[in-house]
Design a protein around this motif. Structure first.
Motif, PDB file in Angstrom:
ATOM      1  N   ALA A   1       7.546  -3.696  -9.256  1.00 47.82           N
ATOM      2  CA  ALA A   1       8.178  -4.972  -8.905  1.00 47.82           C
ATOM      3  C   ALA A   1       8.743  -5.093  -7.263  1.00 47.82           C
ATOM      4  O   ALA A   1       8.789  -6.100  -6.655  1.00 47.82           O
ATOM      5  N   ASN A   2       9.057  -3.934  -6.613  1.00 46.06           N
ATOM      6  CA  ASN A   2       9.119  -4.089  -5.140  1.00 46.06           C
ATOM      7  C   ASN A   2       8.067  -4.449  -4.351  1.00 46.06           C
ATOM      8  O   ASN A   2       8.128  -5.241  -3.245  1.00 46.06           O
ATOM      9  N   GLY A   3       6.881  -4.254  -4.674  1.00 48.20           N
ATOM     10  CA  GLY A   3       5.450  -4.699  -3.908  1.00 48.20           C
ATOM     11  C   GLY A   3       5.349  -5.863  -4.323  1.00 48.20           C
ATOM     12  O   GLY A   3       4.932  -6.672  -3.380  1.00 48.20           O
TER      13      GLY A   3
ATOM     14  N   LEU B   1      14.719  -9.513  -1.557  1.00 50.02           N
ATOM     15  CA  LEU B   1      15.882  -8.686  -2.183  1.00 50.02           C
ATOM     16  C   LEU B   1      16.659  -9.300  -3.096  1.00 50.02           C
ATOM     17  O   LEU B   1      16.910  -8.918  -4.299  1.00 50.02           O
ATOM     18  N   HIS B   2      16.667 -10.827  -2.889  1.00 49.49           N
ATOM     19  CA  HIS B   2      17.466 -11.519  -4.114  1.00 49.49           C
ATOM     20  C   HIS B   2      16.676 -11.693  -5.287  1.00 49.49           C
ATOM     21  O   HIS B   2      17.198 -11.742  -6.363  1.00 49.49           O
ATOM     22  N   HIS B   3      15.294 -11.872  -5.092  1.00 43.73           N
ATOM     23  CA  HIS B   3      14.482 -12.099  -6.299  1.00 43.73           C
ATOM     24  C   HIS B   3      14.474 -10.596  -7.133  1.00 43.73           C
ATOM     25  O   HIS B   3      14.343 -10.539  -8.233  1.00 43.73           O
ATOM     26  N   LEU B   4      14.383  -9.745  -6.247  1.00 45.98           N
ATOM     27  CA  LEU B   4      14.312  -8.235  -6.980  1.00 45.98           C
ATOM     28  C   LEU B   4      15.632  -8.245  -7.766  1.00 45.98           C
ATOM     29  O   LEU B   4      15.973  -7.597  -8.974  1.00 45.98           O
TER      30      LEU B   4
ATOM     31  N   LEU C   1      -2.189   1.031 -12.889  1.00 45.27           N
ATOM     32  CA  LEU C   1      -3.231   0.294 -12.102  1.00 45.27           C
ATOM     33  C   LEU C   1      -2.953  -1.265 -12.307  1.00 45.27           C
ATOM     34  O   LEU C   1      -2.834  -1.968 -11.348  1.00 45.27           O
ATOM     35  N   PHE C   2      -2.457  -1.516 -13.406  1.00 44.62           N
ATOM     36  CA  PHE C   2      -2.407  -3.034 -13.951  1.00 44.62           C
ATOM     37  C   PHE C   2      -0.948  -3.354 -13.096  1.00 44.62           C
ATOM     38  O   PHE C   2      -0.900  -4.437 -12.548  1.00 44.62           O
ATOM     39  N   LEU C   3       0.023  -2.578 -13.497  1.00 47.42           N
ATOM     40  CA  LEU C   3       1.325  -2.901 -12.733  1.00 47.42           C
ATOM     41  C   LEU C   3       1.474  -3.054 -11.266  1.00 47.42           C
ATOM     42  O   LEU C   3       2.212  -3.649 -10.802  1.00 47.42           O
ATOM     43  N   MET C   4       0.738  -2.111 -10.786  1.00 44.30           N
ATOM     44  CA  MET C   4       0.500  -2.090  -9.161  1.00 44.30           C
ATOM     45  C   MET C   4      -0.219  -3.323  -8.567  1.00 44.30           C
ATOM     46  O   MET C   4       0.151  -3.604  -7.520  1.00 44.30           O
TER      47      MET C   4
ATOM     48  N   ARG D   1       0.807  -1.230   0.129  1.00 39.18           N
ATOM     49  CA  ARG D   1      -0.160  -0.053  -0.208  1.00 39.18           C
ATOM     50  C   ARG D   1       0.832   1.405  -0.059  1.00 39.18           C
ATOM     51  O   ARG D   1       0.723   2.352  -0.713  1.00 39.18           O
ATOM     52  N   THR D   2       1.743   1.162   0.874  1.00 40.36           N
ATOM     53  CA  THR D   2       2.714   2.427   0.624  1.00 40.36           C
ATOM     54  C   THR D   2       3.465   2.616  -0.643  1.00 40.36           C
ATOM     55  O   THR D   2       4.194   3.828  -0.854  1.00 40.36           O
ATOM     56  N   ALA D   3       3.391   1.652  -1.368  1.00 42.94           N
ATOM     57  CA  ALA D   3       4.114   1.867  -2.852  1.00 42.94           C
ATOM     58  C   ALA D   3       3.366   2.708  -3.630  1.00 42.94           C
ATOM     59  O   ALA D   3       3.923   3.445  -4.482  1.00 42.94           O
ATOM     60  N   TRP D   4       2.199   2.967  -3.235  1.00 47.51           N
ATOM     61  CA  TRP D   4       1.307   4.028  -3.853  1.00 47.51           C
ATOM     62  C   TRP D   4       2.011   5.464  -3.712  1.00 47.51           C
ATOM     63  O   TRP D   4       1.516   6.140  -4.565  1.00 47.51           O
ATOM     64  N   LEU D   5       2.697   5.641  -2.571  1.00 50.69           N
ATOM     65  CA  LEU D   5       3.388   7.041  -2.383  1.00 50.69           C
ATOM     66  C   LEU D   5       4.229   7.170  -3.578  1.00 50.69           C
ATOM     67  O   LEU D   5       4.517   8.454  -3.896  1.00 50.69           O
ATOM     68  N   ILE D   6       4.873   6.219  -3.822  1.00 50.17           N
ATOM     69  CA  ILE D   6       6.109   6.205  -4.929  1.00 50.17           C
ATOM     70  C   ILE D   6       5.150   6.597  -6.411  1.00 50.17           C
ATOM     71  O   ILE D   6       5.400   7.426  -7.172  1.00 50.17           O
TER      72      ILE D   6
END
Length: 455
Positions: A400-402, A414-417, A212-215, A35-40
């Protein structure tokens, strides 16, 4: 230079300062990383839409009015964010901030190019280097500044900092940016009529649906991709028929080097921002650093990038910079795979130093590419599109982070990222390696500078 650099810095600083604020904001509002990823993404969505729109307005009406209006909106966003009672209002403040900070970079590029046309001489390499340092490299100071502000006044201070910055921008902009004569009423109406509002609207719809799709990609959201395709087709149809298109797809389609530069910017900033947000969150939740410590751990990245930009900025040629930058990104992503929850501090600092090299090279090379490849009459909107593609990369990075972190930024995530970032970095290298047009960008300018120095 002062208002140009300050205005151009507002967006990248705000885009990176949030990286150390995500964890304390999530704790304050009980929100997970998804949810905080929406701030980005909220800021990047507003910026991705606003940059070419404001850039087009600058092309038509000049930079002064748009710069002052955008800077004032940045100050308003700082007040709203500082007083936000919940996550929804804070996201709205970030949207305002995105639109407010849209004018700085296109205005600066417009001024640099218009001054070169007025004098008949290329702008000094130091001007473009200073602008590159300000617009992208200085973004790395965001986490360090954010950590300091959080230590002093909590996460709300990272929004409140925009208030004094906006005041300084308004003062410097009013005093230093050349005044553009007000167009006659008839001419002003003609210029307003030249605005391609349907094209801008279709452009915005396509980006919103893509975000919206990517998130939240899922089987039930595939209709969003269909809407992206429909909006994209409608946008292309409209731009081919508009008398004054928002984005001249004929010219852009015929300028393959510029299109490739935009694709390269997208790939580059997927890696840059995935590292900036993912790595910083991991240092707090996976490694156990405080927000202030996580911010300070980014200082070597900032210092390295500044030095690399300053040294490499003496030469306008871009191909060598991009190739070394691509290899640097691959190396930094591979090193992330060696990290674990009790990795020594020297290792954390070493990785950010390695990433500082491509951070300093790529941003300068991409900016110089657009400066030399874009149509001079559309420099504002072309510079805005560079930011748009960069922030599309940031949106992909945020998604991707989310996806990889879920509810907590742990070492496995982190390793998957890192594997994802490594794949994108290799693609960035391949696009650069096989782009023959890069061999000529800036070479003549370097040759002229060498002859001048010899005389």
């Amino acid at each position: 230079m002062a208002p140009m650099m300050l205005g151009a810095a507002l967006n990248p600083v705000n885009s990176s300062i949030i990286s150390v604020s995500l964890v304390p904001i999530g704790a304050a509002f009980g929100a997970p990383p998804s949810r905080t990823a929406w701030l980005i993404s909220a800021l990047y969505l507003a910026t991705a839409i606003g940059q070419p729109v404001v850039g087009r307005l600058i092309d038509l009406f000049g930079p002064r009015r748009l710069f002052l209006a955008g800077t004032a909106l940045t100050g308003v966003a700082g007040v709203v964010g500082m007083l936000a009672p919940n996550l929804g209002v804070l996201i709205a403040a970030r949207v305002l901030l995105g639109f407010g900070t849209c004018s700085g970079y296109p205005a600066a590029m417009y001024l640099v190019r218009s001054e070169a046309r007025r004098t008949g001489r290329e702008s000094p390499a130091g001007v473009l280097t200073a602008l590159a340092v300000t617009t992208q490299t200085i973004a790395v100071v965001g986490p360090s500044l954010g950590g300091l502000l959080i230590g002093v006044g909590g996460w709300r201070a990272t929004l409140a900092v925009n208030i004094p910055l906006a005041i300084a921008g308004l003062f410097l902009g009013a005093r230093r940016i050349p005044a553009t004569p007000a167009p006659p009423r008839v001419d002003g109406r003609r210029r307003l009529a030249d605005l391609d509002l349907p094209g801008m609207g279709l452009f915005a719809v396509g980006l919103v649906c893509l975000l919206l799709f990517l998130m939240n990609p899922g089987e039930g959201d595939w209709y969003l991709l269909a809407l992206v395709v429909v909006a994209g087709a409608g946008f292309t149809w409209r731009e081919l028929r508009a008398r004054q298109p928002f984005i001249d797809v004929r010219v852009l389609g015929g300028n393959r080097p510029l299109l490739t530069t935009y694709v390269r910017a997208l790939l580059c900033y997927v890696v840059t921002y995935a590292f900036l947000y993912g790595y910083t969150q991991w240092t707090e939740e996976g490694r156990g650093l405080t927000a202030s410590q996580a911010g300070l751990a980014q200082v070597p990245l900032f210092a390295t990038a500044i030095v690399v930009s300053a040294v490499s900025g003496r030469h306008a040629a871009v191909r060598g910079k991009l190739l070394v930058g691509a290899v640097g990104q691959i190396t930094a992503c591979a090193l992330l795979l060696l990290l674990h929850s009790d990795s020594p501090l020297w290792m954390l600092l070493g990785i950010v130093v390695v990433l500082g090299v491509p951070q300093g090279l790529n941003s300068l090379a991409l900016q110089n590419s657009v400066y030399h490849q874009a149509d001079a009459e559309r420099m504002g909107s072309s510079a805005g599109l560079l930011r748009t593609f960069g922030y599309l990369g940031a949106i992909v990075a945020s998604a991707a982070n989310g996806a990889f972190f879920g509810r907590r930024a742990d070492t496995g995530g982190l390793h998957h990222l890192a594997v994802f970032m490594l794949a994108v970095s290799v693609l960035f290298l391949l696009v650069t390696l096989f782009d023959r047009s890069l061999r000529h960008v800036g070479e003549q300018r370097d040759a002229d500078a060498g002859q001048t120095e010899a005389r």
